[in-house]
Enzyme design. Structure first.
Site, short mmCIF file in Angstrom:
data_model
loop_
_atom_site.label_atom_id
_atom_site.label_comp_id
_atom_site.label_asym_id
_atom_site.label_seq_id
_atom_site.Cartn_x
_atom_site.Cartn_y
_atom_site.Cartn_z
N ASP A 1 -3.35 2.49 -5.46
CA ASP A 1 -2.15 2.45 -4.61
C ASP A 1 -2.02 1.17 -3.79
OD1 ASP A 1 -4.03 2.83 -2.55
OD2 ASP A 1 -2.58 3.98 -1.39
N GLU A 2 -2.65 0.10 -4.25
CA GLU A 2 -2.68 -1.11 -3.44
C GLU A 2 -2.68 -2.36 -4.30
OE1 GLU A 2 -5.79 -2.06 -0.09
OE2 GLU A 2 -5.34 0.08 -0.15
N ASP B 1 0.87 -1.19 0.00
CA ASP B 1 0.00 0.00 0.00
C ASP B 1 0.90 1.24 0.00
OD1 ASP B 1 -3.02 0.84 1.81
OD2 ASP B 1 -1.66 2.17 0.75
P1 DGT Z 1 -1.81 5.97 3.72
O1 DGT Z 1 -2.60 5.97 4.98
O2 DGT Z 1 -0.37 6.34 3.93
O3 DGT Z 1 -1.99 4.74 2.90
O4 DGT Z 1 -2.42 7.20 2.90
P2 DGT Z 1 -3.12 7.25 1.52
O5 DGT Z 1 -3.38 8.66 1.18
O6 DGT Z 1 -2.35 6.47 0.48
O7 DGT Z 1 -4.50 6.57 1.86
P3 DGT Z 1 -5.25 5.39 1.18
O8 DGT Z 1 -4.32 4.27 0.87
O9 DGT Z 1 -6.40 5.10 2.05
O10 DGT Z 1 -5.83 6.01 -0.16
C1 DGT Z 1 -5.12 6.04 -1.39
C2 DGT Z 1 -5.49 7.29 -2.18
O11 DGT Z 1 -6.90 7.33 -2.39
C3 DGT Z 1 -5.14 8.58 -1.48
O12 DGT Z 1 -3.83 9.01 -1.74
C4 DGT Z 1 -6.18 9.53 -2.00
C5 DGT Z 1 -7.40 8.68 -2.26
N1 DGT Z 1 -8.37 8.80 -1.16
C6 DGT Z 1 -8.40 8.11 0.01
N2 DGT Z 1 -9.42 8.48 0.79
C7 DGT Z 1 -10.09 9.42 0.10
C8 DGT Z 1 -11.26 10.22 0.37
O13 DGT Z 1 -11.90 10.12 1.42
N3 DGT Z 1 -11.65 11.10 -0.61
C9 DGT Z 1 -10.98 11.21 -1.79
N4 DGT Z 1 -11.41 12.08 -2.71
N5 DGT Z 1 -9.88 10.50 -2.07
C10 DGT Z 1 -9.42 9.62 -1.15
CA CA Z 2 -1.95 4.27 0.68
CA CA Z 3 -4.80 2.23 -0.08
#
Ligand code: DGT
Ligand code: CA
Ligand code: CA
Length: 383
Positions: free
Chosen positions: A124-125, A24
């Site tokens: 991203d996964e 991820d």
């Molecule tokens: P992390 O916790 O380090 O994995 O952080 P992220 O940002 O990679 O979080 P993830 O893996 O849950 O989500 C992947 C991408 O999906 C993130 O970069 C942006 C998008 N995303 C996630 N949650 C939301 C949301 O609530 N709204 C929108 N518009 N996009 C989102």
């Molecule tokens: Ca992520």
């Molecule tokens: Ca993710």
């Protein structure tokens, strides 16, 4: 030949002893932005979807970990994120999906080379089955994951977190337990105790409603759920969900890492010779479509769990109806029977004639009962 050869691990089809990784990417959209503009790295970075009505309206997609220290969260209104970051040198950027997709594709391509099968679940996964590559060893898997991390950092410049476990369920939760840049290994014998203390809603499929119900039964943790009388779970949630909850809580998950490119559904659509509301006439057509679908299912050795119909009416509106089977099936008769049922019900609900019809099956699994797999495996290695 002796037992040694019998126990040779044969990758993903050796279901009882798999090594599955979930990769991820860390704070993905924001990390991509840092990649093309390294000056952002020591500032709070928020990537948002701007709805365009006012400069402030819209929501946070994601943010880097500096912004998260100010309790900025995905989904939060942008004005709120701005307020939380007031007085900092925070940078707000609009989403650029095309760019993130490019980076994602480059990483996925690298990952592909390290796995027997890769299943991309989002931008991203991805799950990787690496059983063969690490000869079933979780010690080797840890070094192997570190090697992949280094390679991706070197080639693309993006960091990610990895969870390693005996199946997809455990690897996902392992990955979530340590972010960013995490590398968490949960061995098969540790899997149950790893899950046990976690709140029950960490399991996929346990949402607000279900966890509230479980709470009222005294089930707060995954461990509570694992110890709960399975017959009672079945009585409350039915066979499919009940069994799933019981298995998941016990860290049991036999879902294969599904190779990419494999169809998620197989469907056929056709136009009727004349507009009609006659069930028998419609079924003639859908039976043809079903036979065609069945050939493809047999070729690919797939079983299905869902059957759906698609209908275009004479006013050109389209409708669909679907049914989830109690058990997976692979035969044309099961499709035909359910299509008949769905159409029977559908026709009784609409006054309009039907113009085009479609049949779709989905929810695939490969038909490879463990018993058969084991025997054929031992047969080929016996001597
Ligand atoms: P992390 O916790 O380090 O994995 O952080 P992220 O940002 O990679 O979080 P993830 O893996 O849950 O989500 C992947 C991408 O999906 C993130 O970069 C942006 C998008 N995303 C996630 N949650 C939301 C949301 O609530 N709204 C929108 N518009 N996009 C989102
Ligand atoms: Ca992520
Ligand atoms: Ca993710």
């Amino acid at each position: 030949m002796g037992l040694g050869l019998c126990l040779r691990i044969r990758g993903s089809d050796w279901m009882q002893n798999r090594v599955v990784m979930l990769v991820d990417f860390d704070y993905f959209y924001a990390q991509c932005e840092e990649l093309r503009n390294p000056a952002l790295k020591d500032k709070p970075v928020v990537v948002g979807v701007y709805s365009g009505r006012t400069e402030e309206s819209g929501a946070v997609s994601t943010s880097n970990y500096i912004a998260r220290k100010y309790s900025v969260k995905s989904g939060m209104p942008l004005f709120l994120a701005k307020r939380k970051l007031e007085g900092t040198d925070a940078v707000f950027l609009p989403v650029d999906h095309e760019y993130y997709d490019q980076i994602s594709n480059r990483i996925m391509q690298i990952l592909q080379g390290y796995a027997s099968s890769l299943e991309q679940v989002s931008v991203d996964e991805a799950y990787l089955d690496v059983t063969e590559q690490v000869q079933g060893s979780f010690e080797k898997a840890k070094d192997y994951a570190q090697k992949i991390k280094n390679e991706v950092t070197e080639q693309v410049g993006i960091s990610f977190s990895v969870g390693i476990g005996p199946n997809k369920l455990v690897s996902k939760i392992a990955c979530d337990s340590q972010k960013p840049n995490g590398l968490t290994v949960v061995k098969p014998e540790e899997a149950k105790s790893f899950l046990a203390p976690l709140p029950v809603d960490r399991l996929l499929g346990v949402g607000k409603k279900t966890s509230a119900r479980m709470d009222s039964l005294g089930i707060k943790t995954v461990g509570d759920l694992a110890n709960y009388d399975v017959q009672k779970l079945l009585a409350i949630w039915g066979k499919i969900l009940g069994v799933y909850f019981h298995n998941a809580a016990n860290a049991v998950d036999n879902e294969p890492v599904q190779e990419q490119g494999e169809a998620e559904s197989i469907s056929r659509i056709g136009t009727l010779k004349q507009d009609t509301k006659d069930l028998a006439f419609i079924l003639q057509k859908t039976d043809e479509l079903t036979d065609d679908i069945s050939k493809e299912l047999a070729d690919k050795n797939l079983s299905f769990k869902q059957v759906a119909i698609y209908v275009v009416l004479i006013d050109l509106s389209s409708k669909s109806r679907s049914i989830t089977l109690e058990q997976t099936a692979k035969d044309p008769e099961t499709i035909k029977k359910n299509v008949k049922e769905l159409f029977g019900k559908f026709l009784s609900e609409t006054p309009l004639e039907v113009r085009r019809v479609g049949v779709k099956v989905s929810g695939f699994s490969r038909e490879e009962p463990r018993q058969k797999q084991l025997t054929s495996f031992f047969q080929t290695t016996k001597e």
